[in-house]
Design a protein around this motif. Structure first.
Motif, mmCIF file in Angstrom:
data_model
loop_
_atom_site.group_PDB
_atom_site.id
_atom_site.type_symbol
_atom_site.label_atom_id
_atom_site.label_comp_id
_atom_site.label_asym_id
_atom_site.label_seq_id
_atom_site.Cartn_x
_atom_site.Cartn_y
_atom_site.Cartn_z
ATOM 1 N N TYR A 1 0.979 -1.085 -0.211
ATOM 2 C CA TYR A 1 0.114 0.115 0.043
ATOM 3 C C TYR A 1 0.868 1.146 -0.108
ATOM 4 O O TYR A 1 2.176 1.216 -0.134
ATOM 5 N N VAL A 2 0.193 2.387 -0.070
ATOM 6 C CA VAL A 2 0.646 3.755 -0.102
ATOM 7 C C VAL A 2 0.359 4.602 0.887
ATOM 8 O O VAL A 2 -0.648 4.675 1.317
ATOM 9 N N HIS A 3 1.486 5.328 1.504
ATOM 10 C CA HIS A 3 1.142 6.484 2.348
ATOM 11 C C HIS A 3 1.088 7.772 1.706
ATOM 12 O O HIS A 3 2.005 8.106 0.609
ATOM 13 N N VAL A 4 0.027 8.808 2.094
ATOM 14 C CA VAL A 4 0.129 10.035 1.522
ATOM 15 C C VAL A 4 0.209 11.090 2.589
ATOM 16 O O VAL A 4 -0.716 10.857 3.761
ATOM 17 N N ALA A 5 0.840 12.014 2.897
ATOM 18 C CA ALA A 5 0.832 12.835 3.818
ATOM 19 C C ALA A 5 1.492 14.244 3.671
ATOM 20 O O ALA A 5 2.044 14.610 2.554
#
Length: 447
Positions: free
Chosen positions: A208-212
């Motif tokens: 999965y991918v993190h966005v911040a």
């Protein structure tokens, strides 16, 4: 490599926004900091989410798999217990080191209280691969590892980030958690091209991918997780989505929480970015079983671990104990990192021991703690750090207000032992000896 189920769109679960997360429409899954979840006392909010069929993924921050030591068996058991308690399909951690020193270097153990970058060298890769295999054997579910943000680079690196991660996956079969905000951070701070990094990644290994969000100050990007997601980060997400359809995407927010409507707006923007990204270049390769490629060879990593241990201890000592910067490092960047580590310690200790800023006063607490922390490294977690700070302040004659001093003595005595510190040098020496013995006992770990 085991396949990871599709997760959908999620958000980082934090106690401060627990009710808002429960009420948000379209939340398929959440991620919780593993060290903040006790298997015997799971927060009611997470239990309610689980009952509704929302997936919960524990996200570890304290293993330090990029460090020179082998993973701690107790920490591994804790992480495995959290995965089983939450019924999680996978667990995640970071490609980072968080402590150094100790037996491998015959020096004082040091803790960063933060995720620090590993050198992209063969030595570091060999140690990391072995640590990953040990971790995979101890966990009941697959493991995914996150690329981290960094303020500085190691001298003499032998690989790019994409090359390092590609070989890591090839040798261990580990999954990847790609943080596109961290790719942006490394672009600003280290001049690394996010598109090149994505082009070198084994994108089929992404779990999965993190966005911040973050902010830029004096030419340095700070990965704060306390600001809105900026357009450059969404652009990197669009680039990634044009190469592969990630099984899951998650919005991270750790502080300075906005209104729920603002979080929902950011989630909608993330969904739009994923659905509008061109799909022509997406990979259709299935994950391959690469973990078997290296398992047949038994490698003696003892000398490699010691070389890495010495390098990491020298760096961490410069960051948290005021020793000279090792040769080849950008000294200005290390100073920025050192100040950031002190500031983070002050913030986390204020959360772990909220009585301290109450007793000292908000205006007095922070400068007092920063003065203490600049040359006094953390050695046994944030709770021990809070006690050591209070002891240091009392031993040095503070605080100046008599009432605050009595309150601080009482607070320290209730948590450290029956005898408060005294101003007499002989009494302080005796207390120091008892403190050394006390530190040898297990302490509650904190993220």
């Amino acid at each position: 490599m085991q396949r990871i189920e599709r997760l959908g769109t999620g958000i980082g679960w934090r106690p401060e926004i627990a009710e808002a997360v429960e009420a948000m429409p379209g939340i398929d899954w959440v991620e919780a900091v593993a060290e903040n979840v006790c298997p015997g006392h799971v927060p009611d909010s997470l239990l309610r989410l689980r009952e509704r069929g929302v997936t919960v993924v524990p996200h570890g921050v304290s293993l330090g798999l990029g460090g020179a030591d082998r993973p701690d068996e107790g920490r591994l058991a804790d992480l495995a217990a959290r995965a089983e308690t939450l019924g999680s399909p996978l667990v995640t951690e970071h490609i980072a080191f968080v402590r150094a020193g100790g037996a491998l270097t015959a020096s004082q153990p040091l803790e960063a209280g933060h995720l620090l970058p590993v050198p992209r060298t063969r030595d570091a890769l060999d140690v990391l691969c072995e640590n990953i295999r040990i971790t995979q054997d101890a966990l009941p579910v697959p493991l995914a590892l996150e690329n981290i943000a960094a303020l500085f680079s190691w001298p003499g690196e032998e690989m790019t980030e994409g090359q390092f991660l590609y070989e890591l996956v090839e040798r261990t079969g580990v999954h990847l958690l790609i943080d596109v905000a961290n790719l942006h951070t490394n672009h600003v701070n280290r001049g690394e091209d996010p598109a090149k990094a994505l082009g070198e990644l084994p994108v089929e290994a992404i779990a999965y991918v993190h966005v911040a969000g973050g902010f830029e100050r004096d030419g340095v990007w700070h990965d704060s997780h306390a600001h809105p997601v900026p357009r450059p980060v969404l652009d990197i997400l669009a680039d990634l989505a044009s190469r592969v359809s990630p099984p899951g995407v998650l919005l991270e927010r750790d502080e300075n929480f906005p209104a729920p409507q603002e979080l929902e707006r950011e989630l909608d923007e993330i969904r739009r970015t994923l659905t509008t990204a061109p799909a022509e270049g997406r990979t259709v390769r299935p994950p391959s079983d690469t973990a078997s490629r290296d398992t047949g060879a038994v490698q003696d990593t003892g000398p490699t671990r010691q070389r890495l241990a010495l390098a990491q201890a020298a760096l961490l000592s410069a960051l948290v104990a005021g020793t000279p910067a090792p040769e080849g490092f950008d000294r200005a960047r290390l100073k920025v990192q050192s100040r950031a580590l002190c500031a983070k310690r002050a913030d986390v200790v204020a959360k772990v021991a909220p009585e301290l800023p109450e007793i000292l006063g908000a205006a007095a607490y922070r400068p007092a703690f920063l003065s203490y922390a600049r040359c006094r490294p953390m050695t046994d977690g944030y709770r021990r750090d809070a006690l050591d700070f209070a002891e240091h302040l009392l031993d040095s004659g503070g605080p100046g207000d008599a009432g605050a001093r009595r309150e601080l003595e009482r607070w320290w005595r209730e948590r450290s032992g029956p005898t408060p510190p005294a101003a007499h040098p002989g009494a302080r020496l005796a207390r120091a000896a008892r403190s050394v013995l006390h530190r040898g006992r297990p302490a509650l770990r904190s993220a």
